[in-house]
Design a protein around this motif. Structure first.
Motif, PDB file in Angstrom:
ATOM      1  N   SER A   6      11.064   3.693  -6.748  1.00  0.00           N
ATOM      2  CA  SER A   6      11.718   4.910  -7.223  1.00  0.00           C
ATOM      3  C   SER A   6      12.470   5.644  -6.151  1.00  0.00           C
ATOM      4  O   SER A   6      13.429   6.341  -6.423  1.00  0.00           O
ATOM      5  CB  SER A   6      10.681   5.868  -7.807  1.00  0.00           C
ATOM      6  OG  SER A   6       9.888   6.390  -6.757  1.00  0.00           O
ATOM      7  N   SER A  41       9.522   3.338 -15.471  1.00  0.00           N
ATOM      8  CA  SER A  41      10.039   2.151 -16.136  1.00  0.00           C
ATOM      9  C   SER A  41       8.974   1.153 -16.519  1.00  0.00           C
ATOM     10  O   SER A  41       9.278   0.134 -17.105  1.00  0.00           O
ATOM     11  CB  SER A  41      11.062   1.454 -15.232  1.00  0.00           C
ATOM     12  OG  SER A  41      10.427   1.028 -14.051  1.00  0.00           O
ATOM     13  N   ARG A 817      13.477  -1.774 -21.131  1.00  0.00           N
ATOM     14  CA  ARG A 817      13.757  -0.545 -20.408  1.00  0.00           C
ATOM     15  C   ARG A 817      14.447  -0.836 -19.082  1.00  0.00           C
ATOM     16  O   ARG A 817      14.305  -1.918 -18.524  1.00  0.00           O
ATOM     17  CB  ARG A 817      12.490   0.277 -20.146  1.00  0.00           C
ATOM     18  CG  ARG A 817      11.196  -0.414 -20.315  1.00  0.00           C
ATOM     19  CD  ARG A 817      10.015   0.546 -20.425  1.00  0.00           C
ATOM     20  NE  ARG A 817      10.347   1.851 -20.904  1.00  0.00           N
ATOM     21  CZ  ARG A 817      10.426   2.166 -22.206  1.00  0.00           C
ATOM     22  NH1 ARG A 817      10.212   1.247 -23.107  1.00  0.00           N
ATOM     23  NH2 ARG A 817      10.729   3.382 -22.570  1.00  0.00           N
ATOM     24  N   ARG A 819      15.553   1.259 -15.242  1.00  0.00           N
ATOM     25  CA  ARG A 819      15.358   2.438 -14.399  1.00  0.00           C
ATOM     26  C   ARG A 819      16.249   2.325 -13.173  1.00  0.00           C
ATOM     27  O   ARG A 819      16.373   1.256 -12.573  1.00  0.00           O
ATOM     28  CB  ARG A 819      13.897   2.559 -13.977  1.00  0.00           C
ATOM     29  CG  ARG A 819      13.640   3.726 -13.018  1.00  0.00           C
ATOM     30  CD  ARG A 819      12.232   3.708 -12.485  1.00  0.00           C
ATOM     31  NE  ARG A 819      12.071   4.726 -11.458  1.00  0.00           N
ATOM     32  CZ  ARG A 819      11.675   5.969 -11.689  1.00  0.00           C
ATOM     33  NH1 ARG A 819      11.397   6.339 -12.931  1.00  0.00           N
ATOM     34  NH2 ARG A 819      11.568   6.843 -10.705  1.00  0.00           N
ATOM     35  N   ASP A 821      17.158   4.385  -9.461  1.00  0.00           N
ATOM     36  CA  ASP A 821      16.786   5.405  -8.483  1.00  0.00           C
ATOM     37  C   ASP A 821      17.956   5.652  -7.544  1.00  0.00           C
ATOM     38  O   ASP A 821      18.633   4.714  -7.107  1.00  0.00           O
ATOM     39  CB  ASP A 821      15.569   4.955  -7.677  1.00  0.00           C
ATOM     40  CG  ASP A 821      14.364   4.721  -8.551  1.00  0.00           C
ATOM     41  OD1 ASP A 821      13.726   5.708  -8.947  1.00  0.00           O
ATOM     42  OD2 ASP A 821      14.054   3.540  -8.840  1.00  0.00           O
ATOM     43  N   SER A 832      15.937   6.790 -16.511  1.00  0.00           N
ATOM     44  CA  SER A 832      15.444   5.597 -17.197  1.00  0.00           C
ATOM     45  C   SER A 832      15.792   5.697 -18.672  1.00  0.00           C
ATOM     46  O   SER A 832      15.931   6.795 -19.226  1.00  0.00           O
ATOM     47  CB  SER A 832      13.924   5.446 -17.020  1.00  0.00           C
ATOM     48  OG  SER A 832      13.223   6.425 -17.757  1.00  0.00           O
TER      49      SER A 832
END
Length: 928
Positions: A6, A41, A817, A819, A821, A832
């Motif tokens: 992240s 995520s 999904r 995500r 960062d 996300s």
């Protein structure tokens, strides 16, 4: 599971959510700690944590009662970390369902339904009488080592300060026992840490589309007392705003129709009973705490004591009515309800875990004791508009309650009623196990288990509008006033909670029952490295012994013998009794004394006991093709213990009579069975767990074939089989399926992951309901016709249709999904987005009556079959963090889908349970 990176900073570098053996080479570095906060995520599959490279590190699960990399466990596992749960806004089981393909739920509202796995379901039902009549679930639910399983009401543990959730698919009968026939769900909590002072505070506020606001606050504090003792406490309060509106409406006693038998009423009367509408009347509030203390006695021994408390209250209902009781179309999220509705569910539990070593053996004792109290009430007025329910609405000439001495003019009453269920549950368990060192070529676990599970259920259906024969009402009746009815209650000597008459409650039917079991089990599981670090064989077996019981009373007023009889008069008494009084007809089968039977009103006593024992096994072959690729084969067995139906017995447990139903040519064809035996599951599964591209991609694939036999099947068919629920052992189903879990670290900033399941389920045999009354010419023959109002009517076999799928068994489920960062100056940020798809499915077996078919408005049974269309929901989040602070916006059901998750006739009207409307929550957290 693993976590995607992240980039969110944190002041704490502990991997507090895993237990790591010295042998495990996990890196406790700052980048792993970053990954813990990156779990937005995370979804079904494995849990992800990033290291300094673009790859991913392993973490540990305890699915086989020892610490292992999830990639080394030869079964299909889904897992979500505690941080993922928090950042995804997952606090309840209904939230968890969005991220766990192959898990379905026959939900009738929060905390009220059955959990199914891999489509192994025999159907859903309403909540009335479930504590007494429902079979036990076939998916086990655990909070650490405490079982939270319950018929139709698995404990909805609030998920705060969790280490992770593990979903173990397929039979887990060897290590987790009879409730884990289809699988197990394990909530693993964070434990106290020695030498560390830390805590978190989270608060959130949000809106519900078309509904009321939501808010929550929770905090956790870890406090070391000295170098050997630490305390940890978590506290939570969560309020979810309502979105269902109770609108004004009317309900009426239906007019008599040609062919009614017995005759019902000469006409109908309409009453406006719902003059106080309530907007968004279904809020949910959950409060509670978890306190735990860890004492490290020495390097080898530790003691963990945990106390849990949770209080849950849901008001209103969580369904909508497409058509109200008067036949008018309602808008979405609207109902017409005539009585208060609520569900209150409180539990307290104490758990003690002792870890130590005896020589080279690891020793674990895990004991727990839980007390749970449930009180629920739901509107049941629509039952009184059905042919059977309208029997209770009127008294006098031409009515169901015809005064048999001097008939009076017919009087009809407002058809408004409800059911009220009060449940007390206690559950105690003790387990002791020994485990050999993990580095041995031959290693294993051996253990013993004992538990006592008891339910006390005081269930009352309060839809008798005819006044009770209190002294005043009885005197008025003798003076020429309205009829009255005697109050009902448990038979003398047969009760679990309350032996008194149900005075001033409008109770027409009920049960006061104590049911449960005691279990003793011994289990073992052994691994043998045929080729060290390459090829391993595993075998495990469990021997179990159940002592099962059901005791108490069923009582009811469906007889004219209680009309115009003073409350408390012994059944038979000095009043005319059209059934006659003798040793065969007295409640409980006891002999009449001076023309009277013991007990009041009408009903029978229940005193049933039986024993059940057996063995269940599991075998695995695990092959590490390379250090990063595991191939496995698993064969496993699962089971679910049997139970009883409500059957008239003597105090010594001998059966007085079984109720005969399904008349044809005036002769009864079928006795409701006294009970049912365990059903069984055999699973064959192959799988591959792999990582490649320098640990940037993980792909897990499993395929399975399961045979589920002697399936426990609930039946409630008042038109054909009598007006009470009972359970039978029914068909055999075969489920063939594939599950895929994928995580791809596309770049150091972008992670994409998803999981999916595909099931092909079918009924593989075609049994029929056979006549089982000796001496009749129907004995042993399939029942094909039943008298309805004296007219022979074809009967549809309830056991199912060859080749059809079970209920709540969607052929396809998946989620996906992504995500990302990134940094904004001194802030770390992320976004996300994800979607979850659930395929179409039925709510009951294919042979059950069609809820949209003719003659089902109002419904004739609570177990009508409905089709649930496929649907997709979307969720997402965006957030920033700096130092110890995080802030994020989390959204669920972003497209505001209104798709049904369940459709039911349990309230004797069609009700649809939609997906909760779109929710947007702003969440702020502080960690120290």
């Amino acid at each position: 599971m693993r976590f995607a990176h992240s980039g969110i900073e944190t002041s704490n570098n502990d991997l507090s959510y895993v237990t790591v053996d010295k042998e495990m080479k996990l890196k406790r570095n700052q980048k792993v700690a970053y990954a813990v906060l990156a779990a937005l995520s995370a979804s079904a599959g494995t849990v992800y944590a990033a290291d300094s490279s673009i790859g991913i590190d392993e973490i540990i699960v305890t699915a086989q009662r020892r610490n292992e990399s999830i990639q080394d466990v030869p079964i299909t596992i889904q897992a979500i970390s505690g941080d993922a749960l928090r950042q995804l806004g997952v606090v309840s089981f209904s939230d968890l369902l969005r991220y766990t393909p192959n898990v379905t739920y026959s939900g009738n509202g929060p905390g009220t339904g059955n959990i199914f796995m891999r489509g192994l379901s025999s159907g859903g039902s309403g909540n009335q009488s479930q504590s007494t009549t429902a079979p036990f679930p076939n998916v086990a639910l655990y909070l650490d080592d405490q079982s939270m399983q319950f018929p139709a009401r698995n404990n909805d543990v609030y998920m705060v300060d969790m280490e992770r959730v593990e979903v173990l698919e397929g039979p887990q009968g060897t290590l987790f026992g009879g409730g884990s026939e289809a699988g197990a769900i394990r909530y693993i909590t964070n434990k106290p840490k020695l030498g560390v002072t830390e805590g978190t505070v989270n608060a959130a506020y949000g809106v519900t589309a078309g509904g009321d606001p939501n808010n929550l606050v929770n905090m956790t504090l870890n406090l070391p007392i000295n170098d050997k003792f630490a305390l940890r406490g978590s506290f939570f309060s969560d309020h979810r705003g309502g979105y269902i509106t109770n609108v004004p409406g009317t309900i009426s006693v239906p007019a008599v129709t040609s062919g009614d038998s017995p005759p019902q009423r000469p006409g109908s009367s309409e009453y406006v009973n719902n003059s106080n509408p309530q907007h968004n009347f279904n809020p949910v509030t959950t409060t509670g705490f978890r306190l735990s203390g860890l004492y490290q006695i020495n390097d080898d021994w530790s003691v963990l004591l945990q106390q849990n408390y949770q209080n849950f209250e849901a008001d209103g209902v969580f369904y909508e009515m497409p058509i109200n009781p008067a036949g008018q179309t309602l808008a979405p999220n609207q109902v017409v309800s005539f009585t208060p509705n609520f569900s209150k569910d409180k539990y307290e539990s104490t758990a003690l875990t002792i870890n130590g070593k005896i020589g080279d053996l690891k020793a674990v004792y895990a004991g727990s004791y839980m007390v749970r109290h449930i009180e629920a009430q739901q509107d049941y007025s629509n039952y009184m508009t059905s042919k059977h329910g309208s029997y209770y609405a009127c008294s006098g000439v031409g009515s169901g309650y015809a005064y048999f001495q001097s008939p009076k003019d017919t009087s009809c009453y407002s058809p408004v009623g409800s059911w009220n269920d009060q449940v007390a549950n206690t559950h105690q368990s003790h387990e002791f196990r020994l485990t050999t060192p993990d580095d041995r070529r031959i290693r294993g676990t051996i253990g013993a288990y004992w538990e006592s599970f008891e339910i006390k259920d005081n269930m009352n259906f309060n839809y008798m509008p005819i006044p009770q024969c209190t002294p005043a009402n009885y005197a008025a009746m003798l003076a020429g006033g309205a009829d009255c009815v005697e109050a009902v209650g448990p038979i003398a000597g047969y009760y679990a909670t309350d032996p008194s008459l149900r005075v001033n409650t409008q109770t027409a039917f009920g049960e006061d029952v104590r049911r449960g079991y005691k279990q003793t089990a011994f289990f073992t599981s052994w691994d043998v490295d045929l080729i060290p670090k390459v090829l391993t064989a595993t075998y495990g077996i469990r021997h179990y012994s159940y002592t099962e019981y059901e005791e108490g009373s069923e009582y009811y007023s469906a007889t004219s013998s209680i009309l115009n009889v003073p409350n408390g008069t012994p059944y038979g008494g000095t009043f005319a009794n059209p059934l006659g009084v003798d040793a065969e007809t007295c409640p409980g089968g006891t002999a009449a004394t001076a023309g009277q039977c013991p007990g009041a009103a009408y009903g029978f006593g229940i005193n049933l006991h039986k024993k059940e024992s057996g063995n269940r096994s599991r075998a695995n072959l695990s092959w590490h093709v390379t250090p990063d690729v595991l191939a496995y084969y698993t064969w496993s067995q699962g089971f679910r213990p049997g139970g009883f139906n409500r059957t008239k017995t003597n105090l010594d447990g001998s059966v007085v009579s079984l109720k005969g139903v399904a008349k044809y040519e005036g002769v009864k064809q079928f006795y409701k069975p006294a009970g049912y035996i365990s059903d069984n599951l055999v699973n064959n599964e192959i799988g591959i767990k792999s990582e490649f591209l320098d640990h940037r991609v993980q792909l897990n694939v499993s395929a399975y074939k399961m045979d589920w036999s002697n399936v426990q099947l609930p039946l409630f068919d008042p038109v054909h089989l009598g007006n009470t629920t009972f359970d039978i052992n029914g068909p055999t189903y075969q489920v063939k399926g594939v599950e895929v879990q994928l995580v791809a670290r596309v770049t150091q900033a972008l992670t994409v992951q998803g999981s999916s399941s595909w099931n092909s389920s079918s009924q593989t045999n075609a049994p029929c309901l056979k006549g089982n009354i000796p001496g009749t010419h129907f004995f042993g023959e399939c029942i094909t016709s039943i008298d309805i109002g004296g007219v022979p009517t074809p009967y549809t076999n309830p056991y199912g249709v060859l080749g059809t799928a079970p209920a709540f068994s969607p052929p396809l489920q998946f989620n996906l999904r992504a995500r990302y960062d990134f940094s904004i100056g001194e802030y770390n940020a992320f976004w996300s987005i994800g979607g979850n798809h659930v395929g179409s499915m039925r709510t009951e077996p294919a042979s059950f009556p069609d809820g949209n078919g003719p003659g089902q408005n109002p419904p004739t049974t609570t177990l009508l079959k409905y089709e649930l269309p496929a649907y997709t929901t979307y969720d997402g989040s965006i957030g920033i963090a700096k130092d110890n602070w995080t802030a994020e916006v989390v959204g669920s059901n972003l497209s505001n889908s209104h798709s049904p998750t369940n459709i039911s006739s349990a309230a004797f009207i069609k009700t649809v349970y939609p997906v909760r409307p779109r929710v947007l929550m702003l969440q702020v957290g502080y960690k120290f």
